[in-house]
Design an enzyme around this catalytic site. Structure first.
Site, PDB file in Angstrom:
ATOM      1  N   GLN A 148     -19.920   1.160   3.913  1.00 31.52           N
ATOM      2  CA  GLN A 148     -19.373   0.712   2.625  1.00 31.52           C
ATOM      3  C   GLN A 148     -18.451  -0.492   2.814  1.00 31.52           C
ATOM      4  OE1 GLN A 148     -20.677   1.854   0.048  1.00 31.52           O
ATOM      5  NE2 GLN A 148     -21.738   3.530   1.086  1.00 31.52           N
ATOM      6  N   SER A 174     -17.985   7.111  14.106  1.00 28.20           N
ATOM      7  CA  SER A 174     -19.086   6.914  13.167  1.00 28.20           C
ATOM      8  C   SER A 174     -19.418   5.440  13.010  1.00 28.20           C
ATOM      9  CB  SER A 174     -18.717   7.515  11.802  1.00 28.20           C
ATOM     10  OG  SER A 174     -19.712   7.231  10.831  1.00 28.20           O
ATOM     11  N   ARG A 193      -8.395  10.611  -2.684  1.00 26.28           N
ATOM     12  CA  ARG A 193      -8.618  11.081  -1.314  1.00 26.28           C
ATOM     13  C   ARG A 193      -8.885  12.574  -1.280  1.00 26.28           C
ATOM     14  NH1 ARG A 193      -3.119   9.767   0.834  1.00 26.28           N
ATOM     15  NH2 ARG A 193      -3.618  11.440   2.249  1.00 26.28           N
ATOM     16  N   GLN A 248       0.835  -1.193   0.000  1.00 31.13           N
ATOM     17  CA  GLN A 248       0.000   0.000   0.000  1.00 31.13           C
ATOM     18  C   GLN A 248       0.874   1.248   0.000  1.00 31.13           C
ATOM     19  OE1 GLN A 248      -2.176   2.725  -0.097  1.00 31.13           O
ATOM     20  NE2 GLN A 248      -3.703   1.338   0.760  1.00 31.13           N
ATOM     21  N   GLY A 293      -9.888   0.366   1.138  1.00 31.89           N
ATOM     22  CA  GLY A 293     -10.626   0.501   2.394  1.00 31.89           C
ATOM     23  C   GLY A 293      -9.811   0.265   3.655  1.00 31.89           C
ATOM     24  N   GLU A 294      -8.471   0.441   3.571  1.00 33.22           N
ATOM     25  CA  GLU A 294      -7.653   0.174   4.756  1.00 33.22           C
ATOM     26  C   GLU A 294      -7.995   1.115   5.913  1.00 33.22           C
ATOM     27  OE1 GLU A 294      -2.960   0.029   6.169  1.00 33.22           O
ATOM     28  OE2 GLU A 294      -3.470  -0.398   4.079  1.00 33.22           O
ATOM     29  N   GLU A 310      -6.890   4.858  -5.582  1.00 32.70           N
ATOM     30  CA  GLU A 310      -7.673   5.200  -4.384  1.00 32.70           C
ATOM     31  C   GLU A 310      -7.033   6.373  -3.652  1.00 32.70           C
ATOM     32  OE1 GLU A 310      -9.562   2.969  -0.458  1.00 32.70           O
ATOM     33  OE2 GLU A 310      -7.571   2.422  -1.164  1.00 32.70           O
ATOM     34  N   ASN A 311      -5.708   6.375  -3.574  1.00 33.95           N
ATOM     35  CA  ASN A 311      -5.010   7.475  -2.913  1.00 33.95           C
ATOM     36  C   ASN A 311      -5.238   8.792  -3.628  1.00 33.95           C
ATOM     37  OD1 ASN A 311      -3.958   6.020  -0.788  1.00 33.95           O
ATOM     38  ND2 ASN A 311      -2.035   5.572  -1.796  1.00 33.95           N
TER      39      ASN A 311
END
Length: 296
Positions: A75, A67, A130, A51, A92-93, A126-127
């Site tokens: 999700q 939350s 962000r 990652q 999703g880490e 994904e990064n």
């Protein structure tokens, strides 16, 4: 004419790989959960060792954990099954880490059959998506996608929904010295300040003056211009530095593609000149040699 560098083609293609990450982000923003394939014990879920994101803000993890305690994991994580029976996180880490803090026993997951290359590619994508990404981190993400997977700026633009000029302008920030990039990461400089400093030979010194004086982007541009052309005594040098818009644009494109500062000096009225590539480390020199060798 030199053969154009071919981009590596995955079976699914970059746009297809984008689908899971993009759909997940849209669902998060709409607060509409995606259907999970199954629930997996949290101890059987493991992070991706490759990652690229290594820093997770504690305050944001605390907020997410609170939350999750209240609403659960809305999700599902995207994972792939490993030979030892564990499930490696593809996307999703942060939710996985926050769920551990919230002491959850199992998590909803979507299982995908991705290979190692695709997992790394999705992690980088994904990064890039962000919300808290700073300009340098985003630029490094684009650089990784280009270097590791052979994607062009055009292909990234189409798949990620970003303009080519946005990608090119951000990647030019990687030409700045490391200390100036650090100022940008910390929010001491904006991307506008940083772009103004790219053309300067002493960007580090000027950046310190900008931060200390709380200068605006326009003031920074004026400071850089003055440093390049300080006065009548340096007139010969100033004349030499005058370049037409096409040459400046070419320098910018070459610099963005290489991730190094490139200067094009073309003799006015002639067809000859020189291209100067400035490298900051031996690794960058090796990269130049690799690119030149691959072109034969």
């Amino acid at each position: 004419m030199a053969e154009k560098k071919k981009s590596r083609g995955l079976g699914r293609g970059l746009s297809a790989l984008m689908a899971d990450v993009t759909e997940e982000r849209v669902a998060q923003e709409a607060d509409a959960p995606r259907r999970a394939d199954m629930n997996v014990p949290i101890e059987k879920i493991v992070p991706n060792p490759d990652q690229p994101r290594r820093e997770f803000t504690q305050d944001q993890l605390d907020d997410l954990a609170n939350s999750i305690r209240e609403k659960g994991v809305i999700q599902p994580l995207i994972v792939r099954e490993k030979s030892d029976g564990t499930y490696e996180i593809v996307a999703g880490e942060r939710r996985w880490r926050a769920s551990q803090m919230a002491q959850l026993h199992e998590l909803p997951v979507i299982v995908r059959d991705y290979d190692d290359t695709e997992v790394l590619e999705i992690a980088i994508i994904e990064n890039i998506q962000r919300a808290d990404l700073n300009p340098v981190e985003e630029a490094m993400g684009y650089r990784q996608l280009m270097d590791k997977f052979g994607h062009t700026q055009e292909r990234l633009s189409e798949a990620l929904g970003k303009s080519r000029s946005h990608i090119a302008n951000l990647m030019r920030l990687l030409q700045l010295p490391a200390d100036v990039q650090d100022m940008l990461k910390k929010g001491q400089l904006t991307a506008g300040h940083a772009r103004a400093l790219i053309t300067s030979e002493n960007a580090s010194d000027l950046a310190k003056k900008v931060v200390k004086g709380g200068m605006s982007v326009r003031q920074t541009e004026a400071l850089v211009k003055k440093a390049i052309n300080p006065g009548p005594a340096s007139k010969p040098k100033a004349e030499k530095s005058q370049k037409d818009a096409d040459t400046i644009a070419l320098e910018g494109d070459l610099s963005a593609n290489l991730g190094m500062k490139v200067s094009v000096d073309h003799k006015a009225g002639g067809e000859s000149g020189q291209v100067v590539i400035r490298y900051a480390s031996l690794d960058e020199l090796d990269e130049i040699c690799r690119i030149l060798s691959a072109s034969h």
